[in-house]
Scaffold this active site. Structure first.
Site, PDB file in Angstrom:
ATOM      1  N   LYS A 202       1.881 -11.915   5.649  1.00 41.39           N
ATOM      2  CA  LYS A 202       1.275 -10.463   6.342  1.00 41.39           C
ATOM      3  C   LYS A 202      -0.206 -10.755   6.368  1.00 41.39           C
ATOM      4  CE  LYS A 202       0.082  -6.331   7.196  1.00 41.39           C
ATOM      5  NZ  LYS A 202       0.088  -5.153   6.585  1.00 41.39           N
ATOM      6  N   CYS A 254      -6.568  -2.924   8.647  1.00 38.92           N
ATOM      7  CA  CYS A 254      -5.682  -4.341   8.582  1.00 38.92           C
ATOM      8  C   CYS A 254      -6.529  -5.432   9.037  1.00 38.92           C
ATOM      9  CB  CYS A 254      -4.390  -4.380   9.198  1.00 38.92           C
ATOM     10  SG  CYS A 254      -3.567  -2.929   8.606  1.00 38.92           S
TER      11      CYS A 254
HETATM   12  N1  LIG Z   1      -2.137   2.781   7.045  1.00 36.26           N
HETATM   13  C1  LIG Z   1      -2.071   1.779   7.543  1.00 36.26           C
HETATM   14  O1  LIG Z   1      -1.695   1.781   8.884  1.00 36.26           O
HETATM   15  C2  LIG Z   1      -1.513   0.577   6.863  1.00 36.26           C
HETATM   16  C3  LIG Z   1      -1.069  -0.577   7.853  1.00 36.26           C
HETATM   17  C4  LIG Z   1      -0.740  -1.657   7.029  1.00 36.26           C
HETATM   18  C5  LIG Z   1      -0.754  -1.825   5.822  1.00 36.26           C
HETATM   19  N2  LIG Z   1      -1.453  -0.929   4.905  1.00 36.26           N
HETATM   20  C6  LIG Z   1      -1.147  -1.059   3.601  1.00 36.26           C
HETATM   21  O2  LIG Z   1      -0.858  -0.007   2.683  1.00 36.26           O
HETATM   22  C7  LIG Z   1      -1.958   0.212   1.706  1.00 36.26           C
HETATM   23  C8  LIG Z   1      -2.008   1.679   1.014  1.00 36.26           C
HETATM   24  O3  LIG Z   1      -2.810   2.210   2.347  1.00 36.26           O
HETATM   25  P1  LIG Z   1      -2.500   3.598   2.796  1.00 36.26           P
HETATM   26  O4  LIG Z   1      -3.027   3.755   4.311  1.00 36.26           O
HETATM   27  O5  LIG Z   1      -1.266   4.207   2.517  1.00 36.26           O
HETATM   28  O6  LIG Z   1      -3.484   4.337   1.704  1.00 36.26           O
HETATM   29  P2  LIG Z   1      -3.945   6.028   1.712  1.00 36.26           P
HETATM   30  O7  LIG Z   1      -5.301   5.900   1.474  1.00 36.26           O
HETATM   31  O8  LIG Z   1      -3.176   6.635   3.072  1.00 36.26           O
HETATM   32  O9  LIG Z   1      -2.976   6.544   0.505  1.00 36.26           O
HETATM   33  C9  LIG Z   1      -3.134   5.598  -0.558  1.00 36.26           C
HETATM   34  C10 LIG Z   1      -2.222   6.975  -1.558  1.00 36.26           C
HETATM   35  O10 LIG Z   1      -2.195   6.119  -2.818  1.00 36.26           O
HETATM   36  C11 LIG Z   1      -2.808   7.158  -3.826  1.00 36.26           C
HETATM   37  N3  LIG Z   1      -3.250   6.496  -5.083  1.00 36.26           N
HETATM   38  C12 LIG Z   1      -4.347   5.651  -5.230  1.00 36.26           C
HETATM   39  N4  LIG Z   1      -4.472   5.087  -6.704  1.00 36.26           N
HETATM   40  C13 LIG Z   1      -3.411   5.503  -7.127  1.00 36.26           C
HETATM   41  C14 LIG Z   1      -2.679   5.274  -8.208  1.00 36.26           C
HETATM   42  N5  LIG Z   1      -3.514   4.415  -9.105  1.00 36.26           N
HETATM   43  N6  LIG Z   1      -1.555   5.800  -8.638  1.00 36.26           N
HETATM   44  C15 LIG Z   1      -0.835   6.590  -7.581  1.00 36.26           C
HETATM   45  N7  LIG Z   1      -1.318   6.720  -6.462  1.00 36.26           N
HETATM   46  C16 LIG Z   1      -2.557   6.151  -6.103  1.00 36.26           C
HETATM   47  C17 LIG Z   1      -3.959   7.906  -3.249  1.00 36.26           C
HETATM   48  O11 LIG Z   1      -4.036   9.382  -3.891  1.00 36.26           O
HETATM   49  C18 LIG Z   1      -3.346   7.969  -1.592  1.00 36.26           C
HETATM   50  O12 LIG Z   1      -2.317   9.417  -1.534  1.00 36.26           O
HETATM   51  C19 LIG Z   1      -3.091  -0.673   2.136  1.00 36.26           C
HETATM   52  O13 LIG Z   1      -3.861  -1.086   1.134  1.00 36.26           O
HETATM   53  C20 LIG Z   1      -2.427  -1.718   3.007  1.00 36.26           C
HETATM   54  O14 LIG Z   1      -2.296  -2.646   2.442  1.00 36.26           O
HETATM   55  C21 LIG Z   1      -1.493   0.516   5.443  1.00 36.26           C
END
Ligand SMILES: NC(=O)c1ccc[n+]([C@@H]2O[C@H](COP(=O)([O-])OP(=O)(O)OC[C@H]3O[C@@H](n4cnc5c(N)ncnc54)[C@H](O)[C@@H]3O)[C@@H](O)[C@H]2O)c1
Length: 386
Positions: A202, A254
């Site tokens: 990744k 990312c």
């Molecule tokens: N959004 C994207 O386009 C994207 C793309 C690629 C990868 N990612 C990956 O996904 C990961 C998460 O990103 P996202 O965009 O979903 O974040 P986000 O900020 O949209 O959402 C994260 C969620 O996790 C919850 N959360 C935080 N701590 C928590 C805990 N201890 N227990 C339970 N819930 C908890 C928050 O309340 C929130 O709803 C990133 O770090 C990355 O690795 C995201």
């Protein structure tokens, strides 16, 4: 096997919905009460995600049950997929606090033979060196694997359904169990040798994009010096073995983040230089304004078109840079209203014709025809006004 998805954000919620859509029951765990309540009412908190509203409307509160309590998930589920965010700060060092917190909570409820899969993109080695020691404190015999999400916000549902899912286990049995779980709701699952390989796959995808955009940015600057149209060059140069990327700013969760997972730890001069080149593009564009004072508008604030999010966007540093250089700075974005823009510390404008210069950071389709009429004053970072 009944599965819980921990973290119902932009990545976790589409995943939980896709699992529900495959016919499985899924529990979604999130610390945000509001998010949990909305999902159970069938309200989609991420409306810009194509196809998600339909799935949340259909399964929210039933096949996809959202909770804020890890204990409920423990009673109901024997497999956990964790996808809570990992950020880097100003110093580019990853902040593992969400991950640590989440796995500490899991360690309290996990039982023997449960499967845990991490999906959050992490520096290679994290599953073995950070996550495993936390789970080991439970004293239970669990299975642990890593499977990176490979989504793109806005297209996550189709990505989850169509893109091959990569999985690496901490041992053979863990990999096999994760493979069996994901095969229930993913079309294609590739089991790789180990967790570290899966983690680096990744990160490597992000690094590939960053380095190639840096190359495009350098060639773009060469073209401008030589009076050549980069877009014409790219169109004619690309073939099976040549994939020149589009030039421009690099933002979002990312691409500007993952290279640091390697730069922080290893000697990777090309990857480091690519980061520098991409970050420096705001200065390159700002230098092109050609006047020392006046009204300058930055158009397009989100890190990408049609995604209402500012994560690591280059538009905010661009505004700060122009303000520092003494310009009278304005901003506009098709997805933000006047109030939202002013809260960011910049004046709003929709009177583009009154500006002395405009930096077009995103495609901003809505503004395109108006901008074409004043294109001599527009620094077109997207090359869309030709
Ligand atoms: N959004 C994207 O386009 C994207 C793309 C690629 C990868 N990612 C990956 O996904 C990961 C998460 O990103 P996202 O965009 O979903 O974040 P986000 O900020 O949209 O959402 C994260 C969620 O996790 C919850 N959360 C935080 N701590 C928590 C805990 N201890 N227990 C339970 N819930 C908890 C928050 O309340 C929130 O709803 C990133 O770090 C990355 O690795 C995201």
């Amino acid at each position: 096997m009944k599965v819980a998805v921990i973290g119902l954000g932009k990545a976790g919620l589409p995943l939980a919905s896709v699992i529900a859509d495959s016919g499985m029951d899924v529990v979604g765990v999130d610390i945000s009460d509001k998010r949990v309540q909305n999902i159970n009412k069938g309200i989609n908190p991420i409306p810009e995600e194509k196809g998600l509203s339909e799935l949340i409307g259909k399964y929210g509160g039933s096949k996809l049950k959202a909770v804020n309590d890890y204990k409920y998930a423990a009673e109901e589920c024997n497999a956990y997929i964790v996808i809570v965010p990992l950020f880097i700060g100003e110093n580019k060092v990853p902040d593992f606090s969400n991950l640590k917190e989440s796995f500490k909570r899991l360690a309290k409820i996990i039982k023997d033979h449960y499967l845990v899969v991490l999906e959050t993109t992490v520096p290679p080695g994290t599953t073995e060196n950070l996550i495993k020691p936390i789970l080991d404190k439970s004293g239970k015999k669990y299975f642990l694997a890593y499977s990176p999400e490979r989504i793109m916000t806005g297209y996550s549902i189709s990505r989850y359904k169509e893109f091959p899912k990569v999985i690496g286990g901490i041992d053979k049995k863990s990999g096999k169990m994760a493979f069996e779980l994901y095969s229930k709701f993913c079309k294609k699952v590739n089991l790789v040798s180990d967790v570290k390989t899966a983690e680096l796959i990744k990160v490597a995808e992000g690094v590939y994009r960053d380095v190639n955009i840096a190359l495009a940015n350098e060639l773009y600057q060469v073209c401008e010096k030589e009076g050549i149209d980069y877009y014409e060059l790219r169109k004619n140069a690309n073939h099976e073995f040549c994939n020149l990327h589009l030039p421009g700013n690099v933002g979002g969760h990312c691409i500007p983040v993952y290279p640091w997972f390697l730069i922080n730890k290893l000697d990777v001069p090309l990857i480091k230089k690519a980061r520098e080149i991409n970050d420096s593009m705001i200065e390159y564009y700002a230098d092109k304004i050609g006047i020392k004072e006046g009204k300058i508008a930055v158009l397009g604030l989100t890190y990408r078109d049609n995604v209402k999010e500012l994560a690591y966007t280059r538009s905010i540093p661009m505004i700060n840079l122009l303000q520092k250089r003494g310009y009278d700075v304005y901003a506009s974005d098709p997805m933000y209203d006047k109030n939202e823009i002013e809260k960011l510390g910049v004046k709003f404008t929709d009177r583009f014709e009154e500006m002395d210069g405009i930096i077009l950071m995103n495609s901003c389709e809505k503004y395109k025809e108006r901008l074409k009429l004043i294109k001599d004053r527009v620094i077109d970072t997207k090359g869309i006004l030709k």
